[in-house]
Write an enzyme that holds these catalytic residues in place. Structure first.
Site, short mmCIF file in Angstrom:
data_model
loop_
_atom_site.label_atom_id
_atom_site.label_comp_id
_atom_site.label_asym_id
_atom_site.label_seq_id
_atom_site.Cartn_x
_atom_site.Cartn_y
_atom_site.Cartn_z
N GLY A 137 0.81 -1.21 0.00
CA GLY A 137 0.00 0.00 0.00
C GLY A 137 0.84 1.26 0.00
N CYS A 138 0.45 2.20 0.85
CA CYS A 138 1.12 3.49 0.90
C CYS A 138 2.57 3.39 1.39
CB CYS A 138 0.34 4.44 1.81
SG CYS A 138 -1.33 4.80 1.22
N ALA A 139 2.90 2.34 2.11
CA ALA A 139 4.27 2.17 2.60
C ALA A 139 5.23 1.78 1.49
CB ALA A 139 4.31 1.11 3.71
#
Length: 382
Positions: A137-139
Site C-alpha cells: 500500500g502506501c508504505a
C-alpha cells in the site's frame, strides 16, 4: 553511497476539488445517517483538489473489475514511460544504465508486471532485475527506496529505477457506505512517480540507513477486501492514532545511527492525512513547517498512496534542496501497520555519469557489449 535523485511526478488531467467532493457526497448519500460526520472528516483532510484518470462521471460508474483492471493497464502504459524518461534525465542516465526496476502499485494488477513491458519497449537491457511490490500500500514508496538502497549496497556501482503507479480512483466502490469508505472517497488521488537511486554519483539524498517497523496486532486497520467487484478499501477509525507507536520507531532508528529524529534538517513523510502529520510533529517535537513538502502533496494531490514520498522529495528539490550534508528522514506508512524508513544526507557534489568503462567492467559489462547481470554472493541475501 547510493543517492536518491530528483523524482519525476505526473498527475492526470481530470481534477476534482474539495467542493466537488462534498457536493457529490451530499447528492449521492443524502439519506446516510452519518453524512454530517463524513462531510466533516472530508473537510478536515485539507485536500483542496485531486487528479483522476477519468472524468468524475465515469469514475462513479462501476463497469466491473475486469474493465477497471484493463483500464489500469492501459493508463499505466500510457503514462508511466514519460515519467521514467524524466526521472532518467534527472539522474543523467539512460535506460541501458539501469540494473534493477522496482515497481510499486496497489491499485491494479498485471502479470507479467509492467516491468516486463517496460524492459521490452523502453530500451532497458534484458538482464535488468525486476522487483514488483503490490501489497504494501502506501508504505511501498518507502519500501521501494529501501530495496533500491539494499541493492546498491550489494552492488555499489548499480543503478535502480523506482516507479510508483497509483490510480486510486479505479478502486472506488459505490456500494461501500461506511464512514471510512466515504472518507477515502474524498482523500485519495491518482499519480505516477519515478526516481533513480544511483550507486555512484548523483545529486540528492545519499541514503545511509534504512529500516522497517510493524505495529503489532494492527493488520486489519488498513486492508483490502478482494471481491468480485475488485478491491474494497477498509480503513479503521484507529489509523490516525498510529503515530504514537510509530514515532518511537523513527526515534530508535535515528538514535542507532547517532542522530536525533527531532533535530533533522528535512522530513519526507507519507501524507496519509493531516492527523498523521500533526501527531508526528507532536511526538517528534518538530515544528509543523518541517512537514511542508508532505502537506503540499496532500493539499494539491490528496493521498496518492505509494507516490507520496516521491512527490514530497520532488518538492524538496523544487525548493532548492538543502545544504550540503543536511540530514533527513524519509518514511512511508501503510498496511500492517507498517513503516518503511530511511535516513540520508543531502549532497550537491555528485560526480560521474552512468556507468563509465571501469564501472561496466565491475558489472560484467563494457560499452558496446551485451550487458550481463551482476553476479556474486550478495544476490542470495536480497
Amino acid at each position: 553511497m547510493a543517492t536518491l535523485c530528483k523524482p519525476a511526478v505526473s498527475v492526470p488531467e481530470h481534477v476534482i476539488t474539495m467542493e466537488d467532493t462534498l457536493a457529490l457526497a451530499r447528492s449521492l448519500h443524502a439519506d446516510h445517517p452519518q453524512l454530517a460526520l463524513a462531510l466533516r472528516l472530508i473537510e478536515n483532510t485539507g485536500v483542496a483538489q485531486r487528479h483522476i484518470v477519468q472524468p468524475i462521471e465515469q469514475t462513479l460508474r462501476h463497469p466491473g473489475f475486469e474493465d477497471r483492471n484493463k483500464l489500469y493497464e492501459a493508463e499505466a502504459k500510457a503514462r508511466v514511460p514519460d515519467v521514467i524518461r524524466r526521472a532518467l534525465d534527472h539522474a543523467d542516465l539512460r535506460a541501458a544504465d539501469i540494473d534493477m526496476i522496482v515497481y510499486v502499485s496497489c491499485t491494479g494488477f498485471m502479470m507479467p508486471s509492467l516491468t516486463a513491458w517496460l524492459i521490452n519497449t523502453m530500451g532497458f537491457n534484458s538482464y535488468t532485475r525486476q522487483l514488483p511490490i503490490a501489497q504494501l500500500g502506501c508504505a511501498a514508496g518507502g519500501a521501494a527506496i529501501n530495496r533500491a538502497h539494499d541493492f546498491c549496497k550489494a552492488y555499489p556501482e548499480a543503478n535502480v529505477l523506482i516507479i510508483a503507479c497509483e490510480f486510486c480512483s479505479l478502486c472506488y466502490q459505490p456500494t461501500d457506505l461506511g464512514v471510512g469508505s466515504l472518507l477515502s472517497n474524498g482523500l485519495f488521488g491518482d499519480a505516477v512517480a519515478a526516481a533513480v537511486v544511483r550507486g555512484k554519483g548523483g545529486i540528492g539524498v545519499v541514503l545511509e540507513r534504512n529500516g522497517s517497523h510493524l505495529v503489532p496486532d494492527t493488520t486489519d486497520w488498513i486492508a483490502y477486501s478482494v471481491r468480485a467487484t475488485g478491491f474494497h478499501f477498509l480503513l479503521d477509525k484507529r489509523v490516525p492514532t498510529t503515530m504514537e507507536p510509530l514515532a518511537p520507531a523513527l526515534r530508535t532508528m535515528a538514535a542507532e545511527h547517532g542522530w536525533d529524529a527531532g533535530g533533522l534538517d528535512f522530513y519526507i513523510i507519507h501524507a496519509g492525512g493531516p492527523r498523521i502529520l500533526d501527531d508526528l510533529s507532536h511526538f517528534l517535537e518538530v515544528p509543523a513547517e518541517a512537514f511542508r513538502f508532505s502537506r503540499g502533496t496532500l493539499t494539491e494531490y490528496g493521498n496518492i498512496a505509494s507516490a507520496v514520498v516521491l512527490d514530497a522529495v520532488r518538492r524538496l528539490f523544487d525548493e532548492g534542496g538543502a545544504a550540503d550534508g543536511a540530514r533527513g528522514i524519509i518514511a512511508g506508512f501503510g498496511p500492517g501497520i507498517t513503516a518503511e524508513m530511511c535516513l540520508g544526507r543531502w549532497t550537491t557534489t555528485g560526480t560521474g555519469t552512468g556507468h563509465d568503462t571501469a564501472e561496466r567492467q565491475v558489472l560484467g559489462t563494457s560499452p558496446g557489449k551485451t550487458k550481463r547481470p551482476p553476479t556474486g554472493e550478495p544476490v542470495s541475501r536480497l
